[in-house]
Design an enzyme around this catalytic site. Sequence first.
Site, PDB file in Angstrom:
ATOM      1  N   SER A 127       0.809  -1.144   0.017  1.00 40.27           N
ATOM      2  CA  SER A 127      -0.174   0.070  -0.001  1.00 40.27           C
ATOM      3  C   SER A 127       0.845   1.490  -0.015  1.00 40.27           C
ATOM      4  CB  SER A 127      -1.039   0.043   1.209  1.00 40.27           C
ATOM      5  OG  SER A 127      -1.480   1.165   1.253  1.00 40.27           O
ATOM      6  N   TYR A 151      -2.483   0.184   9.955  1.00 38.13           N
ATOM      7  CA  TYR A 151      -2.406  -0.455   8.601  1.00 38.13           C
ATOM      8  C   TYR A 151      -1.405  -0.269   8.003  1.00 38.13           C
ATOM      9  CZ  TYR A 151      -3.720  -0.792   3.744  1.00 38.13           C
ATOM     10  OH  TYR A 151      -3.639  -1.351   2.498  1.00 38.13           O
ATOM     11  N   LYS A 155       1.593  -3.418   6.566  1.00 34.51           N
ATOM     12  CA  LYS A 155       2.120  -3.369   5.113  1.00 34.51           C
ATOM     13  C   LYS A 155       3.523  -3.207   5.066  1.00 34.51           C
ATOM     14  CE  LYS A 155      -1.801  -4.435   3.295  1.00 34.51           C
ATOM     15  NZ  LYS A 155      -1.947  -5.826   2.776  1.00 34.51           N
TER      16      LYS A 155
HETATM   17  C1  WQD Z   1      -9.283   8.845   1.118  1.00 43.04           C
HETATM   18  C2  WQD Z   1      -9.656  10.356   1.532  1.00 43.04           C
HETATM   19  C3  WQD Z   1      -9.924  10.818   3.768  1.00 43.04           C
HETATM   20  C4  WQD Z   1     -14.018   9.033   3.944  1.00 43.04           C
HETATM   21  C5  WQD Z   1      -7.311   3.637   1.221  1.00 43.04           C
HETATM   22  C6  WQD Z   1      -7.342   2.198   1.691  1.00 43.04           C
HETATM   23  C7  WQD Z   1      -5.866   1.763   1.767  1.00 43.04           C
HETATM   24  C8  WQD Z   1      -5.082   2.030   0.781  1.00 43.04           C
HETATM   25  C9  WQD Z   1      -5.137   3.370   0.427  1.00 43.04           C
HETATM   26  C10 WQD Z   1      -4.685   0.128  -0.739  1.00 43.04           C
HETATM   27  C11 WQD Z   1      -8.645  10.851   2.577  1.00 43.04           C
HETATM   28  C12 WQD Z   1     -11.270  11.119   2.781  1.00 43.04           C
HETATM   29  C13 WQD Z   1     -12.815   9.294   3.586  1.00 43.04           C
HETATM   30  C14 WQD Z   1     -14.695   9.830   4.564  1.00 43.04           C
HETATM   31  C15 WQD Z   1     -13.496  11.546   4.045  1.00 43.04           C
HETATM   32  N1  WQD Z   1      -5.593   1.203  -0.339  1.00 43.04           N
HETATM   33  N2  WQD Z   1     -12.168  10.571   3.546  1.00 43.04           N
HETATM   34  N3  WQD Z   1     -14.311  11.116   4.321  1.00 43.04           N
HETATM   35  O1  WQD Z   1      -7.626   6.353   3.841  1.00 43.04           O
HETATM   36  O2  WQD Z   1      -6.457   7.072   1.662  1.00 43.04           O
HETATM   37  O3  WQD Z   1      -6.817   4.569   2.167  1.00 43.04           O
HETATM   38  O4  WQD Z   1      -6.232   3.928   0.148  1.00 43.04           O
HETATM   39  O5  WQD Z   1      -4.047  -0.216   0.223  1.00 43.04           O
HETATM   40  O6  WQD Z   1      -6.198   0.288   1.937  1.00 43.04           O
HETATM   41  O7  WQD Z   1      -8.043   2.482   2.941  1.00 43.04           O
HETATM   42  O8  WQD Z   1      -8.536   5.971   1.653  1.00 43.04           O
HETATM   43  O9  WQD Z   1     -11.065   6.430   0.978  1.00 43.04           O
HETATM   44  O10 WQD Z   1     -10.558   5.848   3.497  1.00 43.04           O
HETATM   45  O11 WQD Z   1      -9.884   8.043   2.313  1.00 43.04           O
HETATM   46  O12 WQD Z   1     -13.266  12.748   4.011  1.00 43.04           O
HETATM   47  O13 WQD Z   1     -15.841   9.245   5.033  1.00 43.04           O
HETATM   48  O14 WQD Z   1     -10.911  10.693   1.748  1.00 43.04           O
HETATM   49  O15 WQD Z   1      -9.550  11.506   4.703  1.00 43.04           O
HETATM   50  O16 WQD Z   1      -8.274  12.082   2.441  1.00 43.04           O
HETATM   51  P1  WQD Z   1      -7.293   6.169   2.448  1.00 43.04           P
HETATM   52  P2  WQD Z   1     -10.047   6.408   1.999  1.00 43.04           P
END
Ligand code: WQD
Length: 340
Positions: A127, A151, A155
């Site tokens: 990741s 998390y 990884k």
């Molecule tokens: C994206 C953006 C949040 C939810 C994911 C996977 C992880 C890895 C990387 C593969 C961030 C914002 C989110 C919400 C929000 N993938 N957000 N409100 O955290 O980058 O990680 O991609 O390995 O496994 O979890 O993804 O979709 O949770 O967040 O504002 O209700 O959206 O702060 O900036 P993240 P995400």
Amino acid sequence: MPQTVLVTGGAGFIGSHTCVELLGRGHDVVVLDDHSNSSPEALERVAKIAGRPIAAAHVGDVRDRRSLDAVFTSHRIDAVIHFAAKKAVGESVRLPFTYYDINVGGTTALVSAMHDHGVHRLVFSSSCSVYGDATTVPLTEESPTAPTNPYAATKWTCERVLADLCRHAPEFRVLALRYFNPTGAHPTGLLGEDPRGVPNNIMPFLSQIAVGRRDELSVFGDDYPTPDGTGVRDYIHVVDVAEGHRVALDHIDDEPGMRVLNLGTGQGASVLDLVRAFEEASGRPIPYRVTGRRPGDVAELVADPSKVAALWDWRARRDLGAMCRDAWNFQERNPYGYAP
Ligand code: WQD
């Protein structure tokens, strides 16, 4: 050459799309999945899209040696793609022990069973979150790693373990693919992201608002050092991610040992960019409220995808609009995901 590939977590979001891609290229697929965050229905959908079923679906926990031995003694496995893991940044801050147990414990149990059964090719689901709070983007595979949440730390730890095992077992070939943000769905609308409970990731949350299951999006902070203050991520279409795994399999014997490769597009998009793109794709308004930052989050994660492009002559092709249209198409056709 057609291979028999074990896909752990093969009924999951990225896993099921990868099964379609592998079947479509003539490989045979064996799945091990405990369905803790997936549905057996997804494998029915895989067969429908691919025009043929997977070879076998084993229900079990990747940490369970008996389940692993049953798989490796029932099939001649040529390579393994390991998806089965917990993957939510925010959740990992609340459940660090669970994340280490499943993500690290599952990976070490799997590679031990592989070694004992003479299986030495592994594509590992790593990741971009291992890069932590990056000071310079885009990120190359040589950028410093500094996980900021359990998390990401699991990884990162798995990468260290796999690299060391490759030093002790030179027959092993491991490709650790650092995904950026996989999202979207299969264009048929048959496969998509269907998380259990309240979605941790933003795209399924958006699509559940648009279909009427959720009221409004909490935007986790608008005070980051980014153009509009909200988090910037490199969203990559899940079908591109699936293709990337098939290409990785084609190149796994290029070099011994472990290699780390980014899977991203090189294009960043903020939370508000994504909200606008999803409203345009779905034609539905997305109400949102800015709240505090989510623990473990970082400001910006965008890939430099040039190493994969140079090595494999492959790049992600689908843009943010396609991701939003395909995600909405899946949600609209499956308002409650795979549930009957
Ligand atoms: C994206 C953006 C949040 C939810 C994911 C996977 C992880 C890895 C990387 C593969 C961030 C914002 C989110 C919400 C929000 N993938 N957000 N409100 O955290 O980058 O990680 O991609 O390995 O496994 O979890 O993804 O979709 O949770 O967040 O504002 O209700 O959206 O702060 O900036 P993240 P995400």
